[in-house]
Scaffold this active site. Structure first.
Site, PDB file in Angstrom:
ATOM      1  CD  GLU A 164      -0.426  -9.473  -5.438  1.00 26.63           C
ATOM      2  OE1 GLU A 164      -1.171  -9.535  -6.426  1.00 26.63           O
ATOM      3  OE2 GLU A 164      -0.749  -8.916  -4.382  1.00 26.63           O
ATOM      4  CD  GLU A 282       0.446  -5.094  -3.563  1.00 26.06           C
ATOM      5  OE1 GLU A 282      -0.734  -5.498  -3.512  1.00 26.06           O
ATOM      6  OE2 GLU A 282       1.133  -5.095  -4.602  1.00 26.06           O
TER       7      GLU A 282
HETATM    8  C1  BGC Z   1      -2.337  -5.331  -7.814  1.00 25.76           C
HETATM    9  C2  BGC Z   1      -3.295  -4.187  -7.963  1.00 25.76           C
HETATM   10  C3  BGC Z   1      -4.454  -4.349  -7.004  1.00 25.76           C
HETATM   11  C4  BGC Z   1      -3.935  -4.594  -5.613  1.00 25.76           C
HETATM   12  C5  BGC Z   1      -5.064  -4.869  -4.675  1.00 25.76           C
HETATM   13  C6  BGC Z   1      -1.896  -5.378  -6.416  1.00 25.76           C
HETATM   14  O1  BGC Z   1      -0.888  -6.301  -6.297  1.00 25.76           O
HETATM   15  O2  BGC Z   1      -1.255  -5.137  -8.637  1.00 25.76           O
HETATM   16  O3  BGC Z   1      -3.734  -4.089  -9.278  1.00 25.76           O
HETATM   17  O4  BGC Z   1      -5.197  -3.171  -7.002  1.00 25.76           O
HETATM   18  O5  BGC Z   1      -3.022  -5.638  -5.588  1.00 25.76           O
HETATM   19  O6  BGC Z   1      -5.847  -5.904  -5.151  1.00 25.76           O
END
Ligand code: BGC
Length: 418
Positions: A164, A282
């Site tokens: 990210e 993710e």
């Molecule tokens: C972050 C996490 C977070 C997740 C959802 C991830 O990329 O590293 O800390 O909980 O995104 O927001």
């Protein structure tokens, strides 16, 4: 003699019970009517990405059983977010601590032992996002060390360059840095799969700005998906104002699905136009949303991802913390969520996830939400599965049964002789 026969009968019963349950579980990842054959995985979040392991997980660290649980559920990929920058010198030569390398080696090898492919990345390098120019060299030297250290690992180890990118790490800077990082990694890892994503927290909207090397065909492009954010991040402690979103549902209405399709299709169309494979690295819904909404959303997003041949794989965010599909002590599965990700998991049988029904789900385990909502999802767990607590699955119990049997025979024989 009679006693002996009874004991032998009893033992055979136990063994055949275990074996029949073992062999009746589907072992294949691909659903009927679904040609998806990409990776299905999960993030081991909140461990090695914390400032120090255990700091975000009540002292719990990654153990063998994490990988055992993940593999026995039917996943074939694990993404391990790692805060390398917290374990390396702040100034040149930016050496990564040996003991941290040892720890990451152990973790990767545990995954390999369970036949899982492993992604490692650089995660939470926040200083780089704030001051990219003064951290650029450190980023590159971190990759030089990591890529040399793992050069002889199998190609089931995959590198993701940076989680990210955002903030002051603009498109122009990121496009330069990723090219230089890839050049460094490729010196010792010519055939390893690399993952790279766009800025704006790996948002699909930034894909058009991403510039990748032309001559490298082993690069997969990642994006993260948390829309609608006010639903997926309701109550998230690190998102200010998110308590006001508590109670938001995702009902699977046509307009809700259309909104997801719209964003998703941006990624798919970009991949088609640029001839790239995509990775949904993710996606997930935080623990305070109602369980049935979490399940509906996760099922929809996962199914959507699997409906496109451009998709290389996905990893759900995350395994056993706030978004988790298991509790942190690895005692209970949230089987509704697990089923939304792996409907053919050996650990669960789910029916009718898309057809509205009036049945309220009676999911075991980790539903910590309060209040109620009208369910439109129904589940049927196999009776044999629901009879046993979620603590063990038959796959886990089988070795115990096999061990107990000879011991019982031995002691019975001794008693009979006496
Ligand atoms: C972050 C996490 C977070 C997740 C959802 C991830 O990329 O590293 O800390 O909980 O995104 O927001």
């Amino acid at each position: 003699m009679r006693l002996r026969n009874e004991v032998i009968f009893f033992i055979s019963l136990i063994i055949s019970f275990g074996v029949s349950n073992y062999s009746s579980y589907p072992r294949c990842h691909v659903l009927e009517n679904n040609s998806y054959s990409g990776y299905r995985g999960v993030n081991l979040g909140n461990f090695l990405e914390a400032p120090s392991e255990g700091e975000w997980s009540n002292g719990i660290i990654i153990q063998k059983k994490h990988f055992y649980r993940i593999a026995s559920a039917g996943f074939n990929l694990v993404r391990i977010p790692i805060r390398w920058n917290a374990h390396a010198m702040a100034t040149s030569p930016y050496t990564i601590n040996d003991s941290f390398f040892d720890r990451v080696d152990w973790v990767i090898n545990q995954g390999f032992t369970q036949n899982l492919s492993i992604i490692i990345n650089i995660h939470h390098y926040n200083e780089l996002m704030d001051h990219p120019e003064s951290h650029k060299d450190r980023l590159l030297v971190l990759w030089q060390q990591i890529s040399q250290h793992y050069q002889n690992y199998s190609n089931n180890l995959i590198f993701e360059i940076l989680n990210e990118p955002y903030g002051n790490l603009t498109n122009t800077l990121w496009n330069q840095y990723l090219q230089e990082a890839i050049d460094i990694i490729r010196i010792a890892n010519p055939n390893r799969t690399l993952i790279v994503g766009p800025t704006d927290w790996n948002n699909v909207w930034a894909l058009n700005e991403l510039i990748l090397p032309q001559n490298d065909s082993n690069i997969v492009v990642t994006f993260h998906f948390y829309s609608p954010f006010e639903f997926t991040h309701q109550g998230a402690e690190w998102v200010s104002g998110s308590n006001a979103w508590l109670g938001k549902n995702w009902n699977g209405s046509q307009s809700e699905k259309d909104a997801i399709n719209y964003e998703f299709d941006i990624a798919i169309n970009w991949a088609k136009a640029n001839n790239k494979r995509l990775f949904l690295g993710e996606f997930g819904v935080y623990q305070y949303a109602f369980t049935n909404s979490r399940i509906r959303w996760t099922t929809y997003v996962r199914t959507k991802a699997e409906s496109h041949p451009e998709m290389w794989g996905w990893t759900y965010w995350e395994f056993c913390a706030g978004f988790g599909i298991m509790d942190s002590s690895l005692t209970y599965w949230n089987k509704g969520l697990l089923g939304s990700l792996l409907p053919d998991s050996p650990l669960i049988i789910i029916t009718n996830t898309d057809t509205p029904s009036t049945t309220t789900s009676s999911l075991p385990a980790t539903d910590t939400t309060t209040g109620s909502e009208n369910s439109t999802v129904s589940y049927s767990m196999s009776t044999s599965q629901s009879n046993i607590s979620s603590v063990f699955t038959y796959l886990e119990i089988l070795p115990i049964l096999l061990l107990i049997s000879p011991i019982t025979v031995f002691y019975t024989k001794r008693r009979i002789r006496k």
